[in-house]
Design a protein around this motif. Structure first.
Motif, PDB file in Angstrom:
ATOM      1  N   GLY A 136     -37.989  40.438 -22.673  1.00 29.55           N
ATOM      2  CA  GLY A 136     -39.591  40.499 -22.947  1.00 29.55           C
ATOM      3  C   GLY A 136     -40.105  39.925 -24.134  1.00 29.55           C
ATOM      4  O   GLY A 136     -39.493  40.152 -25.292  1.00 29.55           O
ATOM      5  N   THR A 137     -41.220  39.264 -24.198  1.00 24.77           N
ATOM      6  CA  THR A 137     -41.869  38.712 -25.386  1.00 24.77           C
ATOM      7  C   THR A 137     -43.501  39.123 -24.951  1.00 24.77           C
ATOM      8  O   THR A 137     -43.890  38.684 -24.064  1.00 24.77           O
ATOM      9  CB  THR A 137     -41.518  37.425 -25.536  1.00 24.77           C
ATOM     10  OG1 THR A 137     -42.200  36.921 -26.975  1.00 24.77           O
ATOM     11  CG2 THR A 137     -41.934  36.269 -24.537  1.00 24.77           C
ATOM     12  N   GLN A 138     -44.021  39.457 -26.028  1.00 24.19           N
ATOM     13  CA  GLN A 138     -45.462  39.945 -25.977  1.00 24.19           C
ATOM     14  C   GLN A 138     -46.335  38.798 -26.361  1.00 24.19           C
ATOM     15  O   GLN A 138     -46.086  38.191 -27.181  1.00 24.19           O
ATOM     16  CB  GLN A 138     -45.661  41.291 -27.116  1.00 24.19           C
ATOM     17  CG  GLN A 138     -47.197  41.483 -27.296  1.00 24.19           C
ATOM     18  CD  GLN A 138     -47.615  42.228 -25.856  1.00 24.19           C
ATOM     19  OE1 GLN A 138     -46.958  43.241 -25.576  1.00 24.19           O
ATOM     20  NE2 GLN A 138     -48.762  41.904 -25.216  1.00 24.19           N
ATOM     21  N   VAL A 139     -47.330  38.662 -25.408  1.00 25.96           N
ATOM     22  CA  VAL A 139     -48.374  37.528 -25.701  1.00 25.96           C
ATOM     23  C   VAL A 139     -49.722  38.316 -25.729  1.00 25.96           C
ATOM     24  O   VAL A 139     -50.029  39.125 -24.784  1.00 25.96           O
ATOM     25  CB  VAL A 139     -48.396  36.490 -24.396  1.00 25.96           C
ATOM     26  CG1 VAL A 139     -49.545  35.555 -24.503  1.00 25.96           C
ATOM     27  CG2 VAL A 139     -47.146  35.832 -24.548  1.00 25.96           C
ATOM     28  N   THR A 140     -50.501  38.143 -26.561  1.00 24.64           N
ATOM     29  CA  THR A 140     -51.604  38.894 -27.018  1.00 24.64           C
ATOM     30  C   THR A 140     -52.792  37.747 -26.870  1.00 24.64           C
ATOM     31  O   THR A 140     -52.552  36.745 -27.802  1.00 24.64           O
ATOM     32  CB  THR A 140     -51.873  39.893 -27.810  1.00 24.64           C
ATOM     33  OG1 THR A 140     -50.674  40.797 -27.829  1.00 24.64           O
ATOM     34  CG2 THR A 140     -53.154  40.354 -27.796  1.00 24.64           C
ATOM     35  N   VAL A 141     -53.943  37.862 -26.104  1.00 23.99           N
ATOM     36  CA  VAL A 141     -55.101  36.818 -26.033  1.00 23.99           C
ATOM     37  C   VAL A 141     -56.078  37.535 -26.447  1.00 23.99           C
ATOM     38  O   VAL A 141     -56.559  38.456 -25.722  1.00 23.99           O
ATOM     39  CB  VAL A 141     -55.062  35.974 -24.834  1.00 23.99           C
ATOM     40  CG1 VAL A 141     -56.089  34.989 -24.884  1.00 23.99           C
ATOM     41  CG2 VAL A 141     -53.807  35.412 -24.266  1.00 23.99           C
TER      42      VAL A 141
ATOM     43  N   ASP B 112     -54.601  37.508 -19.581  1.00 27.96           N
ATOM     44  CA  ASP B 112     -53.212  36.875 -19.739  1.00 27.96           C
ATOM     45  C   ASP B 112     -52.372  37.816 -20.653  1.00 27.96           C
ATOM     46  O   ASP B 112     -51.259  37.653 -20.763  1.00 27.96           O
ATOM     47  CB  ASP B 112     -53.050  35.477 -20.198  1.00 27.96           C
ATOM     48  CG  ASP B 112     -53.809  34.532 -19.211  1.00 27.96           C
ATOM     49  OD1 ASP B 112     -54.309  33.516 -19.578  1.00 27.96           O
ATOM     50  OD2 ASP B 112     -53.566  34.561 -17.964  1.00 27.96           O
ATOM     51  N   THR B 113     -52.929  38.685 -21.388  1.00 26.03           N
ATOM     52  CA  THR B 113     -52.066  39.439 -22.379  1.00 26.03           C
ATOM     53  C   THR B 113     -51.297  40.337 -21.373  1.00 26.03           C
ATOM     54  O   THR B 113     -51.705  41.089 -20.651  1.00 26.03           O
ATOM     55  CB  THR B 113     -53.232  40.328 -23.163  1.00 26.03           C
ATOM     56  OG1 THR B 113     -53.966  39.578 -23.739  1.00 26.03           O
ATOM     57  CG2 THR B 113     -52.552  41.492 -23.810  1.00 26.03           C
ATOM     58  N   ALA B 114     -50.063  40.376 -21.933  1.00 27.80           N
ATOM     59  CA  ALA B 114     -48.907  41.080 -21.261  1.00 27.80           C
ATOM     60  C   ALA B 114     -47.560  40.863 -21.995  1.00 27.80           C
ATOM     61  O   ALA B 114     -47.677  39.934 -22.829  1.00 27.80           O
ATOM     62  CB  ALA B 114     -48.807  40.701 -19.744  1.00 27.80           C
ATOM     63  N   VAL B 115     -46.536  41.477 -21.388  1.00 27.21           N
ATOM     64  CA  VAL B 115     -45.214  41.212 -21.898  1.00 27.21           C
ATOM     65  C   VAL B 115     -44.676  40.320 -20.854  1.00 27.21           C
ATOM     66  O   VAL B 115     -44.863  40.434 -19.616  1.00 27.21           O
ATOM     67  CB  VAL B 115     -44.216  42.481 -22.128  1.00 27.21           C
ATOM     68  CG1 VAL B 115     -42.944  42.154 -22.403  1.00 27.21           C
ATOM     69  CG2 VAL B 115     -44.767  43.628 -23.242  1.00 27.21           C
ATOM     70  N   TYR B 116     -44.301  38.986 -21.383  1.00 18.08           N
ATOM     71  CA  TYR B 116     -43.733  38.137 -20.546  1.00 18.08           C
ATOM     72  C   TYR B 116     -42.115  38.308 -20.354  1.00 18.08           C
ATOM     73  O   TYR B 116     -41.696  38.063 -21.459  1.00 18.08           O
ATOM     74  CB  TYR B 116     -44.210  36.661 -20.925  1.00 18.08           C
ATOM     75  CG  TYR B 116     -45.476  36.614 -20.513  1.00 18.08           C
ATOM     76  CD1 TYR B 116     -46.724  37.124 -21.094  1.00 18.08           C
ATOM     77  CD2 TYR B 116     -45.852  35.563 -19.445  1.00 18.08           C
ATOM     78  CE1 TYR B 116     -47.808  36.913 -20.852  1.00 18.08           C
ATOM     79  CE2 TYR B 116     -47.210  35.206 -19.185  1.00 18.08           C
ATOM     80  CZ  TYR B 116     -48.222  36.020 -19.707  1.00 18.08           C
ATOM     81  OH  TYR B 116     -49.640  35.742 -19.388  1.00 18.08           O
ATOM     82  N   TYR B 117     -41.718  38.179 -18.975  1.00 20.05           N
ATOM     83  CA  TYR B 117     -40.173  38.315 -18.824  1.00 20.05           C
ATOM     84  C   TYR B 117     -39.583  37.086 -18.257  1.00 20.05           C
ATOM     85  O   TYR B 117     -40.190  36.611 -17.092  1.00 20.05           O
ATOM     86  CB  TYR B 117     -39.788  39.755 -18.030  1.00 20.05           C
ATOM     87  CG  TYR B 117     -40.309  40.930 -18.692  1.00 20.05           C
ATOM     88  CD1 TYR B 117     -41.419  41.506 -18.357  1.00 20.05           C
ATOM     89  CD2 TYR B 117     -39.515  41.691 -19.487  1.00 20.05           C
ATOM     90  CE1 TYR B 117     -41.993  42.688 -18.873  1.00 20.05           C
ATOM     91  CE2 TYR B 117     -39.613  42.789 -19.799  1.00 20.05           C
ATOM     92  CZ  TYR B 117     -41.151  43.384 -19.736  1.00 20.05           C
ATOM     93  OH  TYR B 117     -41.315  44.666 -20.371  1.00 20.05           O
ATOM     94  N   CYS B 118     -38.531  36.803 -18.770  1.00 17.60           N
ATOM     95  CA  CYS B 118     -37.857  35.540 -18.116  1.00 17.60           C
ATOM     96  C   CYS B 118     -36.917  36.178 -17.044  1.00 17.60           C
ATOM     97  O   CYS B 118     -36.302  37.276 -16.963  1.00 17.60           O
ATOM     98  CB  CYS B 118     -36.788  34.883 -19.015  1.00 17.60           C
ATOM     99  SG  CYS B 118     -35.982  33.384 -18.639  1.00 17.60           S
TER     100      CYS B 118
END
Length: 123
Positions: free
Chosen positions: A116-121, A91-97
């Motif tokens: 974008g906001t970074q999510v790192t798992v 699921d690690t990715a930059v998430y964009y609204c």
């Protein structure tokens, strides 16, 4: 056109939960379908979820997040959320609204993007 600002990303461990928020400014927020996409390094942008209204509210999810992620909206706050549970390293990715989402899944078209906001798992 709607302006979008995401927040809530961060570094979490596998199995954790995280909630992303996206605040919209501008006109026509309530009339637009809003969604989330993500992009991992070296990969194309991927559809995650959409929340819209067509006689009734509807939601639709990408196969990779179905059952783990939940999209919701607070019309009074002009905010759309993405609640992510049982997170995996993939699921690690930059998430964009995304605002003004037309269509579903990989063929959806988008009018407005957040930064974008970074999510790192981590595993």
């Amino acid at each position: 056109q709607v302006q979008l600002v995401e927040s809530g990303g961060g570094l979490v461990q596998a199995g954790d939960s995280l909630r992303l928020s996206c605040v919209a400014s501008g006109r026509n927020f309530s009339s637009q379908a809003m969604g989330w996409f993500r992009q991992a390094p070296g990969k194309e942008r991927e559809f995650v979820a959409v929340h819209g209204y067509n006689h009734n509210p509807y939601t639709y999810y990408g196969d990779s997040v179905k059952g783990r992620f939940t999209i919701s909206r607070d019309y009074a706050k002009n905010t759309v959320y993405l609640q992510m549970s049982s997170l995996k390293p993939e699921d690690t990715a930059v998430y964009y609204c995304a605002g003004g989402v037309a269509g579903l899944g990989s063929t959806a078209r988008v009018i407005s993007w957040g930064q974008g906001t970074q999510v790192t798992v981590s595993s």
